[in-house]
Enzyme design. Structure first.
Site, PDB file in Angstrom:
ATOM      1  N   LYS A  24      20.182  91.174  14.341  1.00 31.58           N
ATOM      2  CA  LYS A  24      20.424  89.842  13.772  1.00 31.58           C
ATOM      3  C   LYS A  24      21.779  89.287  14.245  1.00 31.58           C
ATOM      4  O   LYS A  24      21.883  88.138  14.653  1.00 31.58           O
ATOM      5  CB  LYS A  24      20.395  89.906  12.234  1.00 31.58           C
ATOM      6  CG  LYS A  24      19.111  90.500  11.663  1.00 31.58           C
ATOM      7  CD  LYS A  24      19.109  90.504  10.135  1.00 31.58           C
ATOM      8  CE  LYS A  24      20.122  91.423   9.479  1.00 31.58           C
ATOM      9  NZ  LYS A  24      19.824  92.853   9.586  1.00 31.58           N
ATOM     10  N   ARG A  97      18.766  88.827   1.027  1.00 27.45           N
ATOM     11  CA  ARG A  97      18.304  90.209   1.118  1.00 27.45           C
ATOM     12  C   ARG A  97      17.516  90.630  -0.116  1.00 27.45           C
ATOM     13  O   ARG A  97      17.023  91.746  -0.177  1.00 27.45           O
ATOM     14  CB  ARG A  97      19.503  91.136   1.254  1.00 27.45           C
ATOM     15  CG  ARG A  97      19.839  91.572   2.691  1.00 27.45           C
ATOM     16  CD  ARG A  97      21.162  92.284   2.639  1.00 27.45           C
ATOM     17  NE  ARG A  97      21.435  93.259   3.613  1.00 27.45           N
ATOM     18  CZ  ARG A  97      22.224  93.079   4.676  1.00 27.45           C
ATOM     19  NH1 ARG A  97      22.692  91.883   4.955  1.00 27.45           N
ATOM     20  NH2 ARG A  97      22.527  94.074   5.454  1.00 27.45           N
ATOM     21  N   ARG A 135      26.698 102.070  17.700  1.00 23.67           N
ATOM     22  CA  ARG A 135      27.165 100.679  17.814  1.00 23.67           C
ATOM     23  C   ARG A 135      28.698 100.582  17.859  1.00 23.67           C
ATOM     24  O   ARG A 135      29.404 101.297  17.144  1.00 23.67           O
ATOM     25  CB  ARG A 135      26.638  99.902  16.599  1.00 23.67           C
ATOM     26  CG  ARG A 135      27.098  98.469  16.543  1.00 23.67           C
ATOM     27  CD  ARG A 135      26.248  97.657  15.636  1.00 23.67           C
ATOM     28  NE  ARG A 135      26.466  97.907  14.213  1.00 23.67           N
ATOM     29  CZ  ARG A 135      25.915  97.176  13.256  1.00 23.67           C
ATOM     30  NH1 ARG A 135      25.092  96.196  13.561  1.00 23.67           N
ATOM     31  NH2 ARG A 135      26.157  97.451  11.987  1.00 23.67           N
ATOM     32  N   ARG A 168      31.911 100.624  12.885  1.00 17.12           N
ATOM     33  CA  ARG A 168      31.912 100.287  11.459  1.00 17.12           C
ATOM     34  C   ARG A 168      31.769 101.552  10.631  1.00 17.12           C
ATOM     35  O   ARG A 168      30.972 102.430  10.975  1.00 17.12           O
ATOM     36  CB  ARG A 168      30.740  99.335  11.160  1.00 17.12           C
ATOM     37  CG  ARG A 168      31.127  97.880  11.346  1.00 17.12           C
ATOM     38  CD  ARG A 168      29.977  96.951  11.244  1.00 17.12           C
ATOM     39  NE  ARG A 168      29.134  97.148  10.062  1.00 17.12           N
ATOM     40  CZ  ARG A 168      28.108  96.367   9.753  1.00 17.12           C
ATOM     41  NH1 ARG A 168      27.810  95.333  10.530  1.00 17.12           N
ATOM     42  NH2 ARG A 168      27.379  96.598   8.687  1.00 17.12           N
ATOM     43  N   ARG A 179      21.283 102.690   3.929  1.00 19.78           N
ATOM     44  CA  ARG A 179      21.050 101.258   4.199  1.00 19.78           C
ATOM     45  C   ARG A 179      19.583 101.005   4.553  1.00 19.78           C
ATOM     46  O   ARG A 179      19.004 100.000   4.136  1.00 19.78           O
ATOM     47  CB  ARG A 179      21.977 100.776   5.316  1.00 19.78           C
ATOM     48  CG  ARG A 179      23.441 100.708   4.862  1.00 19.78           C
ATOM     49  CD  ARG A 179      24.400 100.637   6.032  1.00 19.78           C
ATOM     50  NE  ARG A 179      24.282  99.419   6.795  1.00 19.78           N
ATOM     51  CZ  ARG A 179      24.674  99.283   8.064  1.00 19.78           C
ATOM     52  NH1 ARG A 179      25.193 100.319   8.707  1.00 19.78           N
ATOM     53  NH2 ARG A 179      24.545  98.134   8.668  1.00 19.78           N
TER      54      ARG A 179
HETATM   55  P1  AMP Z   1      25.558  93.711   7.283  1.00 19.48           P
HETATM   56  O1  AMP Z   1      26.768  93.421   8.115  1.00 19.48           O
HETATM   57  O2  AMP Z   1      24.616  92.552   7.213  1.00 19.48           O
HETATM   58  O3  AMP Z   1      24.880  94.984   7.711  1.00 19.48           O
HETATM   59  O4  AMP Z   1      26.074  93.950   5.795  1.00 19.48           O
HETATM   60  C1  AMP Z   1      26.972  94.980   5.496  1.00 19.48           C
HETATM   61  C2  AMP Z   1      26.939  95.276   4.011  1.00 19.48           C
HETATM   62  O5  AMP Z   1      27.344  94.113   3.283  1.00 19.48           O
HETATM   63  C3  AMP Z   1      25.564  95.637   3.463  1.00 19.48           C
HETATM   64  O6  AMP Z   1      25.246  97.008   3.639  1.00 19.48           O
HETATM   65  C4  AMP Z   1      25.733  95.252   1.991  1.00 19.48           C
HETATM   66  O7  AMP Z   1      26.516  96.203   1.298  1.00 19.48           O
HETATM   67  C5  AMP Z   1      26.580  93.984   2.093  1.00 19.48           C
HETATM   68  N1  AMP Z   1      25.746  92.765   2.204  1.00 19.48           N
HETATM   69  C6  AMP Z   1      25.640  91.924   3.270  1.00 19.48           C
HETATM   70  N2  AMP Z   1      24.799  90.919   3.006  1.00 19.48           N
HETATM   71  C7  AMP Z   1      24.330  91.128   1.753  1.00 19.48           C
HETATM   72  C8  AMP Z   1      23.397  90.431   0.924  1.00 19.48           C
HETATM   73  N3  AMP Z   1      22.765  89.325   1.334  1.00 19.48           N
HETATM   74  N4  AMP Z   1      23.179  90.935  -0.322  1.00 19.48           N
HETATM   75  C9  AMP Z   1      23.798  92.039  -0.760  1.00 19.48           C
HETATM   76  N5  AMP Z   1      24.668  92.755  -0.024  1.00 19.48           N
HETATM   77  C10 AMP Z   1      24.946  92.301   1.229  1.00 19.48           C
END
Ligand code: AMP
Length: 224
Positions: A24, A97, A135, A168, A179
């Site tokens: 994404k 999400r 990554r 990360r 996750r």
């Molecule tokens: P990402 O960079 O999209 O993988 O997000 C990293 C982390 O941020 C996720 O594992 C969640 O802990 C939190 N996070 C990001 N977007 C959301 C969302 N829409 N709802 C809840 N937690 C989120």
């Protein structure tokens, strides 16, 4: 060509949906400028808040570190504040999400009379585990690399801006496993929700990047 693409996507939110690691962030980073859209990444915004030590960041950190979801109310408020400042077209990366978040977004878009399209990217867990644990991310511009499949020209340095690359913390295998399981339990039900509304297009996220980008472009230029 560009202005045509911008016109097509006017007053529209395109949600990039899918499991962690499906691409994404890479896709939105590569296509946002081309389509004249602004990207709002909930994960990036949360990481900025954590880094800046804000109240939101302090509340979100423990959920992020464990691989769980940050509570709906916190994320929704943050993303809506970003949308408020935007005219034109937005790519949403990582939001919504949950069904609760999706309903909040729908209500907001209805109020603004904006349209919604969901691009659902899919790949299996084994592929995603390999992708995420290898990554590398640019600490400056967010560009994404991979230690095997998508190497930067110079080790540890971003091709785009020269920033330093890092891993990360939540790309550690144990956290990735959580996750992925959180995705299947809490986020994947959104696919049925959007499918029933007729708003979703599903594409593979495990092709070569150029192929995936071409498939997404094709959907975006043919949007009605
Ligand atoms: P990402 O960079 O999209 O993988 O997000 C990293 C982390 O941020 C996720 O594992 C969640 O802990 C939190 N996070 C990001 N977007 C959301 C969302 N829409 N709802 C809840 N937690 C989120």
């Amino acid at each position: 060509m560009n202005s045509n693409k911008e016109r097509v996507l006017k007053n529209r939110v395109v949600v990039f949906f899918g499991p962690p690691g499906v691409g994404k962030g890479t896709i939105t980073t590569r296509l946002a400028k081309e389509f004249g859209c602004r990207t709002i990444s909930s994960g990036d915004l949360l990481r900025e808040n954590v880094k800046g030590g804000t109240d939101l960041g302090n509340q979100a950190k423990k959920f992020m570190d464990s691989g769980g979801l940050v509570p709906d109310q916190l994320v929704t408020r943050m993303v809506m504040a970003g949308l408020e400042k935007t005219e034109g077209c937005v790519f949403l990366d990582g939001f919504p999400r949950t069904i609760v978040q999706a309903k909040e977004l729908a209500a907001y878009l209805e109020e603004r009379n904006w349209k919604l399209l969901v691009i659902d990217l899919e790949a299996d867990d084994e592929f995603l585990m390999a992708r995420l644990t290898g990554r590398l991310v640019c600490g400056n511009c967010g560009a994404i690399y991979h230690q095997v499949n998508l190497l930067p020209k110079k080790e540890g340095v971003c091709d785009v801006c020269g920033g330093g690359l890092y891993r990360r913390a939540d790309d550690h295998p144990d956290v990735v496993a959580t996750r992925l399981s959180v995705y299947h339990q809490q986020s994947a039900p959104l696919r049925d929700y959007y499918q029933e509304l007729g708003l979703m297009v599903t594409l593979r996220g495990d092709n070569f990047l150029d192929k995936t980008l071409a498939a997404v472009r094709d959907v975006l230029v043919n949007i009605s």
